[in-house]
Design a protein around this motif. Structure first.
Motif, PDB file in Angstrom:
ATOM      1  N   LEU A  39      96.908  10.481   0.169  1.00 51.37           N
ATOM      2  CA  LEU A  39      98.166  10.356  -0.110  1.00 51.37           C
ATOM      3  C   LEU A  39      98.254   8.778  -0.531  1.00 51.37           C
ATOM      4  CD1 LEU A  39     101.223  11.226   0.167  1.00 51.37           C
ATOM      5  CD2 LEU A  39     101.152  10.378   2.374  1.00 51.37           C
ATOM      6  N   ILE A  40      97.605   8.005   0.080  1.00 53.31           N
ATOM      7  CA  ILE A  40      97.428   6.571  -0.470  1.00 53.31           C
ATOM      8  C   ILE A  40      97.427   6.357  -1.786  1.00 53.31           C
ATOM      9  CG2 ILE A  40      96.779   4.183  -0.039  1.00 53.31           C
ATOM     10  CD1 ILE A  40      98.653   4.654   1.941  1.00 53.31           C
ATOM     11  N   GLY A  41      96.275   6.992  -2.328  1.00 52.31           N
ATOM     12  CA  GLY A  41      95.853   7.059  -3.573  1.00 52.31           C
ATOM     13  C   GLY A  41      96.951   7.593  -4.612  1.00 52.31           C
ATOM     14  N   ALA A  42      97.366   8.618  -4.157  1.00 52.64           N
ATOM     15  CA  ALA A  42      98.446   9.407  -4.933  1.00 52.64           C
ATOM     16  C   ALA A  42      99.976   8.508  -5.158  1.00 52.64           C
ATOM     17  CB  ALA A  42      98.862  10.767  -4.522  1.00 52.64           C
ATOM     18  N   LEU A  43     100.329   8.093  -3.896  1.00 49.40           N
ATOM     19  CA  LEU A  43     101.433   7.589  -3.990  1.00 49.40           C
ATOM     20  C   LEU A  43     101.575   5.932  -4.456  1.00 49.40           C
ATOM     21  CD1 LEU A  43     103.561   8.783  -1.112  1.00 49.40           C
ATOM     22  CD2 LEU A  43     104.055   8.868  -3.564  1.00 49.40           C
ATOM     23  N   ILE A  44     100.750   5.077  -3.525  1.00 48.23           N
ATOM     24  CA  ILE A  44     100.868   3.638  -3.612  1.00 48.23           C
ATOM     25  C   ILE A  44     100.137   3.266  -4.759  1.00 48.23           C
ATOM     26  CG2 ILE A  44     100.117   1.590  -2.580  1.00 48.23           C
ATOM     27  CD1 ILE A  44     100.807   2.468  -0.041  1.00 48.23           C
ATOM     28  N   ILE A  45      98.651   3.994  -4.924  1.00 48.95           N
ATOM     29  CA  ILE A  45      97.803   3.396  -6.099  1.00 48.95           C
ATOM     30  C   ILE A  45      98.214   4.145  -7.359  1.00 48.95           C
ATOM     31  CG2 ILE A  45      95.438   3.306  -6.872  1.00 48.95           C
ATOM     32  CD1 ILE A  45      94.575   3.082  -3.914  1.00 48.95           C
ATOM     33  N   GLY A  46      98.268   5.424  -7.248  1.00 44.75           N
ATOM     34  CA  GLY A  46      98.710   6.254  -8.276  1.00 44.75           C
ATOM     35  C   GLY A  46      99.683   5.794  -9.207  1.00 44.75           C
ATOM     36  N   VAL A  47     101.040   5.560  -8.249  1.00 42.66           N
ATOM     37  CA  VAL A  47     102.232   5.325  -8.886  1.00 42.66           C
ATOM     38  C   VAL A  47     102.201   3.883  -9.147  1.00 42.66           C
ATOM     39  CG1 VAL A  47     104.841   4.772  -8.332  1.00 42.66           C
ATOM     40  CG2 VAL A  47     103.410   7.003  -7.563  1.00 42.66           C
ATOM     41  N   GLY A  48     101.513   2.854  -8.376  1.00 44.54           N
ATOM     42  CA  GLY A  48     101.599   1.438  -8.765  1.00 44.54           C
ATOM     43  C   GLY A  48     100.951   1.093 -10.037  1.00 44.54           C
ATOM     44  N   THR A  49      99.707   1.795 -10.158  1.00 46.53           N
ATOM     45  CA  THR A  49      98.929   1.464 -11.138  1.00 46.53           C
ATOM     46  C   THR A  49      99.379   2.230 -12.719  1.00 46.53           C
ATOM     47  OG1 THR A  49      97.458   3.317 -10.772  1.00 46.53           O
ATOM     48  CG2 THR A  49      96.730   1.294 -10.023  1.00 46.53           C
ATOM     49  N   SER A  50     100.455   3.052 -12.293  1.00 48.56           N
ATOM     50  CA  SER A  50     100.898   3.566 -13.535  1.00 48.56           C
ATOM     51  C   SER A  50     102.148   2.418 -14.158  1.00 48.56           C
ATOM     52  CB  SER A  50     101.685   4.926 -13.481  1.00 48.56           C
ATOM     53  OG  SER A  50     100.651   5.965 -13.135  1.00 48.56           O
ATOM     54  N   MET A  51     102.454   1.399 -13.445  1.00 48.04           N
ATOM     55  CA  MET A  51     103.514   0.610 -13.992  1.00 48.04           C
ATOM     56  C   MET A  51     103.404   0.295 -15.413  1.00 48.04           C
ATOM     57  SD  MET A  51     105.999   0.330 -11.883  1.00 48.04           S
ATOM     58  CE  MET A  51     105.778   2.370 -11.448  1.00 48.04           C
ATOM     59  N   PRO A  52     102.106   0.032 -15.711  1.00 45.71           N
ATOM     60  CA  PRO A  52     102.019  -0.575 -17.199  1.00 45.71           C
ATOM     61  C   PRO A  52     102.432   0.611 -18.212  1.00 45.71           C
ATOM     62  CG  PRO A  52      99.993  -1.059 -15.972  1.00 45.71           C
ATOM     63  CD  PRO A  52     100.755  -0.368 -15.052  1.00 45.71           C
ATOM     64  N   GLU A  53     102.338   1.756 -17.882  1.00 46.86           N
ATOM     65  CA  GLU A  53     102.387   3.004 -18.857  1.00 46.86           C
ATOM     66  C   GLU A  53     104.095   3.078 -18.906  1.00 46.86           C
ATOM     67  OE1 GLU A  53     100.069   3.206 -16.784  1.00 46.86           O
ATOM     68  OE2 GLU A  53      98.328   4.255 -17.525  1.00 46.86           O
ATOM     69  N   ILE A  54     104.692   2.937 -17.861  1.00 39.56           N
ATOM     70  CA  ILE A  54     106.159   3.249 -17.869  1.00 39.56           C
ATOM     71  C   ILE A  54     106.758   1.820 -18.457  1.00 39.56           C
ATOM     72  CG2 ILE A  54     106.792   2.097 -15.554  1.00 39.56           C
ATOM     73  CD1 ILE A  54     108.718   4.149 -15.208  1.00 39.56           C
ATOM     74  N   VAL A  55     106.128   0.528 -18.502  1.00 38.67           N
ATOM     75  CA  VAL A  55     106.750  -0.780 -19.147  1.00 38.67           C
ATOM     76  C   VAL A  55     106.683  -0.554 -20.602  1.00 38.67           C
ATOM     77  CG1 VAL A  55     106.398  -2.937 -19.432  1.00 38.67           C
ATOM     78  CG2 VAL A  55     106.586  -2.202 -17.229  1.00 38.67           C
ATOM     79  N   VAL A  56     105.227  -0.076 -20.989  1.00 38.13           N
ATOM     80  CA  VAL A  56     104.992   0.110 -22.366  1.00 38.13           C
ATOM     81  C   VAL A  56     105.798   1.328 -23.051  1.00 38.13           C
ATOM     82  CG1 VAL A  56     103.062   0.760 -23.876  1.00 38.13           C
ATOM     83  CG2 VAL A  56     102.487  -0.717 -22.130  1.00 38.13           C
ATOM     84  N   SER A  57     105.959   2.408 -22.393  1.00 36.78           N
ATOM     85  CA  SER A  57     106.630   3.486 -22.915  1.00 36.78           C
ATOM     86  C   SER A  57     108.033   3.229 -23.083  1.00 36.78           C
ATOM     87  CB  SER A  57     106.524   4.984 -22.030  1.00 36.78           C
ATOM     88  OG  SER A  57     104.992   5.313 -22.324  1.00 36.78           O
ATOM     89  N   SER A  58     108.770   2.733 -21.801  1.00 34.42           N
ATOM     90  CA  SER A  58     110.079   2.243 -22.124  1.00 34.42           C
ATOM     91  C   SER A  58     110.494   1.132 -23.242  1.00 34.42           C
ATOM     92  CB  SER A  58     110.469   1.620 -20.621  1.00 34.42           C
ATOM     93  OG  SER A  58     110.443   2.364 -19.696  1.00 34.42           O
ATOM     94  N   LEU A  59     109.693   0.125 -23.173  1.00 36.79           N
ATOM     95  CA  LEU A  59     109.686  -0.806 -24.455  1.00 36.79           C
ATOM     96  C   LEU A  59     109.672  -0.212 -25.605  1.00 36.79           C
ATOM     97  CD1 LEU A  59     108.073  -3.850 -23.065  1.00 36.79           C
ATOM     98  CD2 LEU A  59     110.414  -3.546 -23.110  1.00 36.79           C
ATOM     99  N   SER A  60     108.639   0.796 -26.043  1.00 35.46           N
ATOM    100  CA  SER A  60     108.374   1.584 -27.026  1.00 35.46           C
ATOM    101  C   SER A  60     109.810   2.505 -27.569  1.00 35.46           C
ATOM    102  CB  SER A  60     107.240   2.454 -27.023  1.00 35.46           C
ATOM    103  OG  SER A  60     106.110   1.619 -26.745  1.00 35.46           O
TER     104      SER A  60
END
Length: 335
Positions: A39-60
């Motif tokens: 669960l830690i991997g899925a929530l904290i690490i999984g979601v946290g490390t996806s921040m670059p994707e959401i920033v890049v896609s939102s700006l795009s």
């Protein structure tokens, strides 16, 4: 060009350093509150490390480049499974639990089917975006409920058996009372910030070099940006595997892909509705679905055999990554 190369090297050094601390504090919090490491991997690490994707896609999306936004999200999903899990499996076998197929993988498959279904009309509207985000919120709520139940069950087991308590303390919960929650959370957030910032620095340098070569925004999104924004997942999964935290490595990828499919695409489309290029549907979406299905089959086979994704699986996944990358390169070459 020299500045771009230097930026990439500095970013890589910071990325490795911050990922190491990120895993340390994530494991510490999981141990303290008796949370399943998956669960830690899925929530904290999984979601946290996806921040670059959401920033890049939102700006795009704001910049009117839907090809880069969708290419980044789906390209990252492909890279996460083929490259991140592939490299991780090469380092050490990844343990698979049956519950993973029933819960985390089921959510990912449903999310993929819903996302692809909404894209078939060639557009992702704000209504579509809301559907994706509602599904993501539902998943997070279910994960939190599961975490609370697991924590309560673990505490009950510890109180019921002194022997079990010693065993858990030695193997699963190293000195939980010594963990300062506030300090761990702050350091976790700092490490996450550096992790994301360093990956962005690498992406910036890579995109600068790619632009000089005249690559299209879709190809940049599917290759360089996708790999660059997947670096946090790759490094954190490798470090987790090296430390024997295999549940975190798999949870990291499944959680990240779920967040990419629902959150990254959902937020980008909510900001700016976008059309879906036929190339994305006919190639990248197809590959993403095929790779996700392949991983599910591999996990199902692993459970029936030794319960592990071994090095042969790692070689297979990396081969898929190489084949996909070659396909992308051929697709942009002049005929």
């Amino acid at each position: 060009m020299l500045i771009a190369i230097i930026a990439m090297l500095i970013g890589l050094a910071l990325l490795i350093f911050s990922a190491d601390g990120f895993i340390d504090h994530a494991v510490a919090l999981a141990n303290k509150y008796h949370m399943p490491k998956m669960l830690i991997g899925a929530l904290i690490i999984g979601v946290g490390t996806s921040m670059p994707e959401i920033v890049v896609s939102s700006l795009s999306a704001l910049a009117g480049s839907p090809g880069l936004a969708l290419g980044n999200a789906f390209g990252s999903n492909i890279v996460n499974i083929t490259l991140v899990l592939g490299v991780t499996a090469l380092i050490a076998p990844i343990a698979i639990q049956k519950q993973v197929l029933k819960t985390d993988f089921s959510w990912l498959i449903v999310a993929t089917i819903v996302a692809v279904g909404l894209m078939l009309d060639g557009n992702i509207s704000r209504i579509d975006a809301i559907i994706l985000l509602v599904l993501l919120i539902a998943n997070i709520c279910v994960q939190i409920i599961h975490a609370k139940r697991h924590a309560q069950a673990t505490k009950t087991a510890i109180l019921a058996s002194t022997e079990a308590a010693h065993e858990l303390a030695a193997d699963e919960l190293p000195a939980p009372d010594d963990v300062n929650t506030a300090k761990s959370v702050i350091l976790l957030l700092v490490a996450l910030f550096v992790l994301v910032s360093s990956s962005r620095l690498i992406v910036w340098g890579a995109v600068e070099l790619a632009t000089l070569l005249g690559l299209s925004d879709l190809i940049i999104g599917l290759t360089i940006v996708a790999i660059g924004t997947s670096l946090p997942e790759l490094v954190s999964s490798v470090i987790a595997a090296r430390r024997g935290e295999f549940e975190m490595a798999l949870g990291n990828v499944l959680g990240s892909n779920l967040f990419n499919t629902l959150g990254v695409v959902g937020v980008a489309a909510l900001i700016m509705p976008m059309s879906v290029d036929s190339e994305i549907l006919n190639r990248d979406t197809l590959v993403m679905c095929a790779i996700t299905a392949l991983l599910f089959v591999l996990c199902a086979i692993a459970i029936k055999r030794d319960g592990q994704l071994g090095r042969l699986v790692g070689v297979l996944l990396i081969s898929c990554f190489v084949a996909y990358s070659a396909w992308l390169i051929v697709s942009v070459l002049p005929i």
